[in-house]
Design a protein around this motif. Structure first.
Motif, short mmCIF file in Angstrom:
data_model
loop_
_atom_site.label_atom_id
_atom_site.label_comp_id
_atom_site.label_asym_id
_atom_site.label_seq_id
_atom_site.Cartn_x
_atom_site.Cartn_y
_atom_site.Cartn_z
N PRO A 101 9.11 4.54 -0.02
CA PRO A 101 8.74 3.12 0.14
C PRO A 101 9.92 2.16 0.17
CG PRO A 101 7.28 4.19 -1.44
CD PRO A 101 8.37 5.18 -1.12
N ARG A 152 3.05 12.81 10.34
CA ARG A 152 3.42 11.41 10.10
C ARG A 152 3.25 10.61 11.39
NH1 ARG A 152 9.38 8.96 8.26
NH2 ARG A 152 8.76 6.79 8.53
N ASN A 170 0.81 -1.23 0.00
CA ASN A 170 0.00 0.00 0.00
C ASN A 170 0.84 1.27 0.00
OD1 ASN A 170 0.93 -0.31 2.60
ND2 ASN A 170 -1.06 -0.04 3.59
N GLN A 171 2.07 1.21 0.54
CA GLN A 171 2.85 2.44 0.63
C GLN A 171 3.29 2.95 -0.74
OE1 GLN A 171 6.70 2.25 2.32
NE2 GLN A 171 7.21 0.29 1.40
N ASP A 203 2.97 2.02 5.40
CA ASP A 203 1.76 2.84 5.46
C ASP A 203 2.01 4.32 5.25
OD1 ASP A 203 -0.91 3.12 5.66
OD2 ASP A 203 -1.10 2.28 7.67
N HIS A 204 2.57 4.67 4.12
CA HIS A 204 2.76 6.07 3.76
C HIS A 204 3.62 6.82 4.78
CE1 HIS A 204 -0.04 4.91 0.80
NE2 HIS A 204 -1.09 4.97 1.55
N ARG A 212 -3.14 13.33 8.91
CA ARG A 212 -2.26 14.10 8.03
C ARG A 212 -1.90 15.46 8.62
NH1 ARG A 212 -5.18 12.42 2.29
NH2 ARG A 212 -4.97 10.17 2.63
N ILE A 232 0.21 5.80 -3.73
CA ILE A 232 -0.22 7.00 -3.00
C ILE A 232 -1.33 7.78 -3.68
CG2 ILE A 232 2.00 7.29 -1.84
CD1 ILE A 232 2.50 9.60 -3.93
#
Lengths: 323, 318
Positions: free
Chosen positions: A303, A263, A12-13, A298-299, A254, A16
């Motif tokens: 990555p 973060r 998932n990272q 996870d963002h 965010r 985006i």
């Protein structure tokens, strides 16, 4: 160290926004990165639309000609398979008319179960063990849970679990720090409302920590129900109930409001990390945990860099031999 | 004696070009102890055994870590074996440092006497040099100039050999000795005991020299490799731009890519087959300098290159 643990990495990272992780060569680079770091299984995340071409069974099949073609794609990058797929039925999908559905609304249950079927069938066809699901929507979007709500939510997951089990796939309820099912007590109620034979729990170490729940203690108390793990760290806990802020996905996670933390999620071994990763993994080993441990960034940043740092931590701090 | 099944003849080192984004913007790994630790963790995690670096890092090693030996201790604390090769990146100012100009030789020799003393606290395999000035400062390339240049490196090689380190030549596509005939003439005047060849797969390809054939011809004196790829061959006067054609060539803004890049011009399968056929034992260095240009990413390029080494090259020879 020899143990029962099986390791995977969440993709998932890399994804985006809708058009940045579409080209197969870009996906190959991410898969090769995982493989070179010793992660030979990956977790997918559900999505919507033709650009999200790893996000829905029918779109994956259109891109790769079917489950076998998709597995060939993975194998070409020395990735052996898919450990799991994350799916949130409350996330509207173009393919389903952008319908807003809620697991606490019994009128939506039939449609949610129907939506789950293609995922379960596809995952079964590629040998994936777990459909990891978001059990309830964000707390800020709904009134506080009433006495009957957890029971209602449990009903739909029992039904999804039955459909998935028929295909040979497990269902694991993933805790997230914004969820309406928020406290340890509420999670306990939800687990009590679901059939252990059909529905497990996906323990996310960082999400639980942010939500004020100690993942080590929680696992020790619910080891029999934990069928999936997301391993990541955080430097913050939500000590001020920021999860109740309107738009918590952006205002809290965010940094749009509250303490303005941009973060929340960090790599294993981060300075100031609140998750006792070593104690948690030791507890998994003590219990001979049989499921997947999916490492997730996870963002949290670059990555590939985070995947490399996570792999280093596994090899050098957790005694995981790179395969 | 038979070789144990798991014994490797090849070990992999990483040439330490690197960029990442820190909280204050783009940095390289020498920015801080924290960024260095992060870099070392990443290359170790993906499977490299050791690292190479430049000798212009010497003063940072002293200032930030206490010298080469102390810096190497940090490298080893992260699970890497050691520093294998040092790239001696001289400025090649024709007023005082031009291998084809005899009047600059004493200055160059003195530079190496000092340089080798600097690095004597750690064990190195090679000190790598570009053996000529920039092309535009040496042309026209004549046999005389090549012979004078070779004589210098024979003497330098004798100095480095005194420290147990091989002097090895790395032919950038924009240096004065980059074409196949000039490379052959140069080596015909050098002493194999004192001057080795360091094959950079991409640099030779860019200069229209087949790196595999070059290696096969000179395998007996090859002391190391930079395994990296390119998608472009230099054309026109690409090799003649100040200060450095890797940056300033008019046709191409990004020359280098990691092994395994689509449309790469280097035939790594043939290269590794040649390495196997010649029973090379030792280090292969992976490099992809300027990988971050145009949106590239060092971490990802490094992982993809390592994937190629494990899944393609080590199946040929390891």
């Amino acid at each position: 160290m020899k143990d029962t643990l099986r390791w995977a990495y969440a993709l998932n990272q890399w994804n985006i926004r809708m058009d940045v992780f579409v080209r197969h060569e870009d996906q190959r680079r991410a898969l090769k990165t995982c493989s070179a770091l010793g992660f030979h299984h990956v977790e997918l995340a559900a999505g919507t639309g033709r650009w999200d071409n790893l996000g829905r069974p029918e779109v994956i099949e259109l891109n790769h000609g079917g489950p076998a073609g998709f597995l060939d794609f993975l194998h070409g990058c020395s990735v052996h398979g898919v450990s799991s797929m994350y799916w949130d039925p409350g996330q509207p999908a173009e393919e389903e008319g952008w319908a807003f559905r809620s697991t606490r609304n019994r009128d939506d249950h039939a449609a949610i179960v129907e939506s789950a079927k293609p995922f379960a069938d596809f995952l079964a066809a590629i040998g994936t063990e777990q459909l990891v699901v978001r059990p309830a929507g964000s707390a800020w979007l709904q009134p506080p849970l009433g006495a009957d709500d957890v029971k209602t939510i449990g009903e739909v997951w029992n039904a999804v679990g039955k459909v998935a089990a028929a295909a040979g796939v497990g269902v694991a309820l993933h805790y997230d720090c914004l969820s309406a099912v928020h406290s340890a007590d509420e999670v306990g109620q939800l687990l009590a409302a679901t059939d252990p034979a059909l529905v497990g729990f996906a323990l996310d170490t960082a999400e639980l920590t942010i939500g004020g729940i100690d993942p080590v203690a929680f696992y020790a108390g619910h080891a029999d129900r934990v069928t999936h793990v997301h391993l990541k760290d955080t430097r913050y806990a939500d000590t001020g109930e920021e999860y109740r802020m309107p738009g918590a996905e952006t205002t809290m996670l965010r940094g749009g409001a509250g303490r303005r933390i941009e973060r929340w999620f960090f790599e294993l071994g981060t300075e100031g990390g609140l998750v006792d990763v070593k104690a948690f993994v030791a507890t998994l080993r003590e219990h001979d945990y049989p499921g997947w441990v999916v490492v997730e960034s996870d963002h949290g940043g670059n990555p590939a860099e985070l995947a490399m740092l996570n792999s280093w931590y596994l090899q050098h701090e957790l005694g995981v031999a790179k395969s | 004696m038979t070789r144990a099944a798991d014994e490797r003849r090849i070990k992999w080192s990483y040439m330490d070009h690197w960029r990442s984004n820190g909280p204050a913007g783009p940095i390289d790994q020498w920015h801080s102890h924290r960024s260095m630790s992060s870099f070392l963790k990443q290359i170790k995690a993906v499977g490299f055994d050791a690292m190479d670096t430049f000798d212009f890092r010497l003063w940072q090693m002293y200032g930030d870590y206490g010298g080469p030996a102390k810096y190497q201790e940090m490298v080893q604390d992260h699970g890497l074996e050691r520093i294998v090769n040092i790239f001696h990146a001289a400025d090649y100012d024709v007023r005082n440092y031009a291998p084809h100009l005899p009047e600059t030789h004493e200055n160059i020799l003195e530079d190496f006497r000092v340089t080798m003393g600097h690095w004597s606290s750690i064990e190195l395999d090679n000190i790598i040099v570009m053996p000529a000035t920039l092309y535009y400062d040496m042309e026209p390339i004549t046999e005389d100039k090549l012979k004078i240049t070779a004589e210098l490196w024979n003497k330098v090689g004798e100095i480095t050999a005194g420290y147990g380190v091989r002097l090895t030549c790395h032919h950038e596509f924009f240096c004065g000795i980059q074409s196949e005939p000039d490379i052959e003439t140069f080596y015909s005047y050098t002493d194999p005991e004192y001057v080795s060849l360091f094959v950079d797969t991409a640099q030779h390809c860019i200069a229209s020299v087949d790196p595999v054939a070059l290696y096969r011809r000179h395998a007996h004196r090859v002391s190391g490799f930079h395994f990296k790829d390119t998608r472009n061959i230099a054309t026109g006067d690409d090799h003649r731009h100040r200060p450095d054609s890797e940056i300033m060539a008019p046709t191409t803004g990004k020359w280098f890519y990691e092994m395994g890049t689509p449309n790469g011009l280097v035939d790594f399968t043939a290269m590794m087959t040649a390495v196997r056929d010649n029973e090379y034992q030792g280090w292969i260095t992976v490099e992809h300098d300027k990988a971050n240009r145009y949106g590239g990413d060092y971490a990802e390029s490094t992982a993809v290159a390592r994937w190629h080494a494990v899944n393609v090259l080590e199946k040929i020879y390891r």
